[in-house]
Design a protein around this motif. Structure first.
Motif, PDB file in Angstrom:
ATOM      1  N   SER A  89       0.829  -1.209   0.000  1.00 20.38           N
ATOM      2  CA  SER A  89       0.000   0.000   0.000  1.00 20.38           C
ATOM      3  C   SER A  89       0.860   1.255   0.000  1.00 20.38           C
ATOM      4  O   SER A  89       0.574   2.213  -0.739  1.00 20.38           O
ATOM      5  CB  SER A  89      -0.929   0.004   1.213  1.00 20.38           C
ATOM      6  OG  SER A  89      -1.842  -1.061   1.169  1.00 20.38           O
ATOM      7  N   PRO A 117     -12.010   4.683  -3.838  1.00 21.61           N
ATOM      8  CA  PRO A 117     -12.216   3.551  -2.916  1.00 21.61           C
ATOM      9  C   PRO A 117     -12.250   3.951  -1.445  1.00 21.61           C
ATOM     10  O   PRO A 117     -12.891   3.265  -0.636  1.00 21.61           O
ATOM     11  CB  PRO A 117     -11.020   2.638  -3.212  1.00 21.61           C
ATOM     12  CG  PRO A 117     -10.631   2.962  -4.608  1.00 21.61           C
ATOM     13  CD  PRO A 117     -10.884   4.423  -4.759  1.00 21.61           C
ATOM     14  N   GLY A 167      -5.617  -8.081  -1.119  1.00 23.35           N
ATOM     15  CA  GLY A 167      -5.896  -7.309  -2.329  1.00 23.35           C
ATOM     16  C   GLY A 167      -6.990  -6.278  -2.112  1.00 23.35           C
ATOM     17  O   GLY A 167      -6.884  -5.135  -2.571  1.00 23.35           O
ATOM     18  N   TRP A 171      -6.385  -2.151  -2.276  1.00 19.56           N
ATOM     19  CA  TRP A 171      -7.248  -1.348  -3.145  1.00 19.56           C
ATOM     20  C   TRP A 171      -7.973  -0.261  -2.355  1.00 19.56           C
ATOM     21  O   TRP A 171      -8.155   0.860  -2.833  1.00 19.56           O
ATOM     22  CB  TRP A 171      -8.255  -2.271  -3.832  1.00 19.56           C
ATOM     23  CG  TRP A 171      -9.310  -1.566  -4.623  1.00 19.56           C
ATOM     24  CD1 TRP A 171      -9.206  -1.086  -5.899  1.00 19.56           C
ATOM     25  CD2 TRP A 171     -10.642  -1.254  -4.185  1.00 19.56           C
ATOM     26  NE1 TRP A 171     -10.390  -0.494  -6.280  1.00 19.56           N
ATOM     27  CE2 TRP A 171     -11.297  -0.589  -5.247  1.00 19.56           C
ATOM     28  CE3 TRP A 171     -11.351  -1.488  -3.002  1.00 19.56           C
ATOM     29  CZ2 TRP A 171     -12.603  -0.150  -5.165  1.00 19.56           C
ATOM     30  CZ3 TRP A 171     -12.661  -1.046  -2.918  1.00 19.56           C
ATOM     31  CH2 TRP A 171     -13.280  -0.394  -3.987  1.00 19.56           C
ATOM     32  N   LYS A 172      -8.337  -0.572  -1.130  1.00 21.22           N
ATOM     33  CA  LYS A 172      -9.125   0.358  -0.316  1.00 21.22           C
ATOM     34  C   LYS A 172      -8.265   1.486   0.260  1.00 21.22           C
ATOM     35  O   LYS A 172      -8.729   2.631   0.373  1.00 21.22           O
ATOM     36  CB  LYS A 172      -9.774  -0.413   0.838  1.00 21.22           C
ATOM     37  CG  LYS A 172     -10.706   0.407   1.715  1.00 21.22           C
ATOM     38  CD  LYS A 172     -12.028   0.634   1.045  1.00 21.22           C
ATOM     39  CE  LYS A 172     -13.036   1.250   2.000  1.00 21.22           C
ATOM     40  NZ  LYS A 172     -12.664   2.577   2.487  1.00 21.22           N
TER      41      LYS A 172
END
Length: 301
Positions: A89, A117, A167, A171-172
């Motif tokens: 991240s 997101p 994952g 993404w968040k």
């Protein structure tokens, strides 16, 4: 000629009375909703329910906790989950920030897309990814089949489920961390880049010797936030896996929920909470301490 005497202020008047009065509401709420619950959890971790009575058991809950294989598995899962989400991240967020640091309309639109997101609640995002991860009929398997690749059982395979949750987490959160790096990049003096270019530094050297040293405080701060999210975000576990299969996605906070709600063992749940909080405080303090030392060393130079 009459001599006017100056009125002396009382010597007993506290100098910080006004500041204390302004801070009083915040201190009251901080004590009621932060420190008092922590004290309650500490007290609960030293007691147990026996025949509808609260009995002092000392460190008995902690001994039972560390003897529980499920807790050891949750701790290992959380460490793997932390490494598999925090590092990617931060790397992605830094890459996005470097690519979109210039102020243009296209970059502004891309920033908004990458930040989208973050605006989606984790419960809603988990429900969305539930349809994406469906075996054979999910969106992910649909496009993999077009490439001639057979998809895995993303949430039903113990070897894959935790990585699927990683994952979703990456993404968040990557867009959220990107904002901090964008702010940190704005604080880097342009003269430092100009001096590096005059010395013949290429793009990689400017990143290594100019950008990253200036971003160390930001990186340490974002790392602490990422660790907090790793420990406190558990909504996707409830929606997608319930800790399974075979406890492969059981994290510390979900373990606390299991002990408190499903097994009614409040003492063991409180002990697990105290251990999780201690680990989190230790990691946060270590990261912030390193940030202070690096800042002091750079200022000494």
């Amino acid at each position: 000629m009459a001599v006017r005497r100056r009125l002396a202020l009382p010597a007993w008047r506290p100098k910080g009375l006004l500041g204390l009065a302004l801070l009083a509401p915040s201190l009251v709420f901080l004590g009621l909703f932060t420190y008092w619950p922590v004290l309650q959890v500490l007290w609960q971790s030293l007691h147990a329910e026996a025949r509808r009575q609260t009995v002092f058991v000392g460190l008995g809950n902690y001994r039972a906790l560390f003897a529980d294989p499920a807790f050891a598995a949750a701790l290992v899962n959380n460490l793997v989950y932390a490494l598999g989400t925090v590092v990617p991240s931060l790397v992605l967020a830094l890459g996005f920030a470097l690519a979109l640091s210039s102020s243009t309309r296209l970059n502004a639109a891309l920033r908004a897309i990458l930040f989208l997101p973050v605006l989606i609640p984790l419960v809603a995002a988990s429900s969305l990814f539930l349809f994406i991860f469906l075996p054979q009929v999910g969106l992910l398997d649909h496009y993999l089949a077009k490439l001639g690749v057979q998809g895995a059982n993303w949430l039903g395979d113990p070897d894959v489920a935790l990585w699927s949750l990683m994952g979703l987490t990456i993404w968040k959160n990557a867009g959220y961390y990107m904002l901090f790096f964008l702010a940190g990049l704005q604080g880097i003096p342009e003269e430092s880049y100009e001096a590096a270019r005059l010395d013949g530094a290429n793009s990689w050297q400017r990143l290594r010797y100019v950008t990253l040293p200036y971003l160390r405080p930001t990186l340490s701060f974002v790392a602490v936030i990422a660790l907090l999210n790793v420990v406190t975000q558990v909504d996707h576990i409830f929606i997608l896996t319930k800790g399974g299969p075979s406890d492969s996605t059981n994290l510390l906070l979900f373990y606390v929920y299991q002990q408190a709600v499903e097994r009614y063992d409040l003492g063991k749940a409180a002990a697990a909470t105290v251990v999780s909080l201690a680990l989190l405080l230790a990691l946060s303090a270590t990261s912030l301490r390193r940030m202070e030392r690096r800042t002091d060393a750079e200022e000494a130079r």
